[in-house]
Design a protein around this motif. Structure first.
Motif, PDB file in Angstrom:
ATOM      1  N   LEU A   9       0.875  -1.093   0.120  1.00  0.00           N
ATOM      2  CA  LEU A   9       0.762   0.021  -0.263  1.00  0.00           C
ATOM      3  C   LEU A   9       0.501   1.141   0.223  1.00  0.00           C
ATOM      4  CD1 LEU A   9      -2.447  -0.740   2.158  1.00  0.00           C
ATOM      5  CD2 LEU A   9      -2.869  -1.122   0.185  1.00  0.00           C
ATOM      6  N   GLY A  10       2.004   0.714  -0.119  1.00  0.00           N
ATOM      7  CA  GLY A  10       3.206   1.783  -0.245  1.00  0.00           C
ATOM      8  C   GLY A  10       3.889   2.643   1.482  1.00  0.00           C
ATOM      9  N   PHE A  11       3.486   1.381   1.906  1.00  0.00           N
ATOM     10  CA  PHE A  11       3.766   1.964   3.708  1.00  0.00           C
ATOM     11  C   PHE A  11       5.196   1.008   3.801  1.00  0.00           C
ATOM     12  CE2 PHE A  11      -0.491   3.202   4.187  1.00  0.00           C
ATOM     13  CZ  PHE A  11      -0.567   4.350   4.786  1.00  0.00           C
ATOM     14  N   GLU A  22       9.957   5.496  12.799  1.00  0.00           N
ATOM     15  CA  GLU A  22       8.569   6.585  11.509  1.00  0.00           C
ATOM     16  C   GLU A  22       8.346   5.787  10.503  1.00  0.00           C
ATOM     17  OE1 GLU A  22      11.903   8.476   9.979  1.00  0.00           O
ATOM     18  OE2 GLU A  22      12.315   9.608  11.375  1.00  0.00           O
ATOM     19  N   LEU A  23       6.738   5.389  10.098  1.00  0.00           N
ATOM     20  CA  LEU A  23       6.502   4.952   9.829  1.00  0.00           C
ATOM     21  C   LEU A  23       6.026   6.129   8.269  1.00  0.00           C
ATOM     22  CD1 LEU A  23       2.747   4.419  11.575  1.00  0.00           C
ATOM     23  CD2 LEU A  23       4.660   2.944  11.208  1.00  0.00           C
ATOM     24  N   LEU A  24       6.833   5.838   7.458  1.00  0.00           N
ATOM     25  CA  LEU A  24       6.606   6.598   5.617  1.00  0.00           C
ATOM     26  C   LEU A  24       5.152   6.255   5.106  1.00  0.00           C
ATOM     27  CD1 LEU A  24      10.567   6.193   5.984  1.00  0.00           C
ATOM     28  CD2 LEU A  24       9.570   7.604   6.490  1.00  0.00           C
ATOM     29  N   HIS A  25       4.836   7.099   3.795  1.00  0.00           N
ATOM     30  CA  HIS A  25       4.123   6.402   2.845  1.00  0.00           C
ATOM     31  C   HIS A  25       4.455   6.957   1.332  1.00  0.00           C
ATOM     32  CE1 HIS A  25       0.115   7.269   0.775  1.00  0.00           C
ATOM     33  NE2 HIS A  25      -0.226   5.426   1.098  1.00  0.00           N
ATOM     34  N   HIS A  26       5.145   5.995   0.784  1.00  0.00           N
ATOM     35  CA  HIS A  26       5.896   6.581  -0.485  1.00  0.00           C
ATOM     36  C   HIS A  26       6.460   6.993   0.031  1.00  0.00           C
ATOM     37  CE1 HIS A  26       3.025   4.648  -2.853  1.00  0.00           C
ATOM     38  NE2 HIS A  26       1.955   5.302  -2.065  1.00  0.00           N
ATOM     39  N   LEU A  56      -1.525  -2.518   9.064  1.00  0.00           N
ATOM     40  CA  LEU A  56      -1.328  -1.941  10.074  1.00  0.00           C
ATOM     41  C   LEU A  56      -1.076  -0.530  10.018  1.00  0.00           C
ATOM     42  CD1 LEU A  56      -1.609  -1.937  13.329  1.00  0.00           C
ATOM     43  CD2 LEU A  56       1.183  -3.193  13.264  1.00  0.00           C
ATOM     44  N   MET A  57      -0.105   0.068   9.495  1.00  0.00           N
ATOM     45  CA  MET A  57       0.890   1.023   9.464  1.00  0.00           C
ATOM     46  C   MET A  57      -0.624   2.607   8.588  1.00  0.00           C
ATOM     47  SD  MET A  57       4.149   0.520   7.853  1.00  0.00           S
ATOM     48  CE  MET A  57       4.215  -1.309   7.137  1.00  0.00           C
ATOM     49  N   ALA A  58      -1.355   1.565   7.441  1.00  0.00           N
ATOM     50  CA  ALA A  58      -2.299   2.205   6.929  1.00  0.00           C
ATOM     51  C   ALA A  58      -3.577   2.646   8.467  1.00  0.00           C
ATOM     52  CB  ALA A  58      -3.348   1.622   6.298  1.00  0.00           C
TER      53      ALA A  58
END
Length: 80
Positions: A9-11, A22-26, A56-58
């Motif tokens: 999902l890009g995470f 740190e949670l990263l999205h794209h 989970l990250m989403a």
């Protein structure tokens, strides 16, 4: 950083020296977990599948579908 999966999902996530996650999205910072929340997250990601980690990250970042997208598309103000 976590490798991409088939259900990507890009995470991704990375752990800092001080234990923060740190949670990263794209590739862009979407959230930071500290203390017990960071440790709980790492334990859950370690025990689960990559697809579960993406979900989970989403959820943790609030970047997920809420289930009402289909009904909202039919609302009069959204029809054009």
């Amino acid at each position: 950083m976590t490798p991409p999966s088939n259900d990507d999902l890009g995470f991704s996530h990375r752990t800092r020296k001080n234990g923060d996650v740190e949670l990263l999205h794209h590739g862009k910072l979407a959230g930071t977990l500290r203390g017990a929340a960071a440790q709980d997250f790492l334990a859950e990601v370690h025990d689960g599948s990559p697809a579960d980690a993406q979900q989970l990250m989403a959820r943790l970042t609030g970047n997920y579908k809420h289930g009402n997208e289909r009904t909202a598309a039919g609302h009069p103000r959204n029809r054009r």
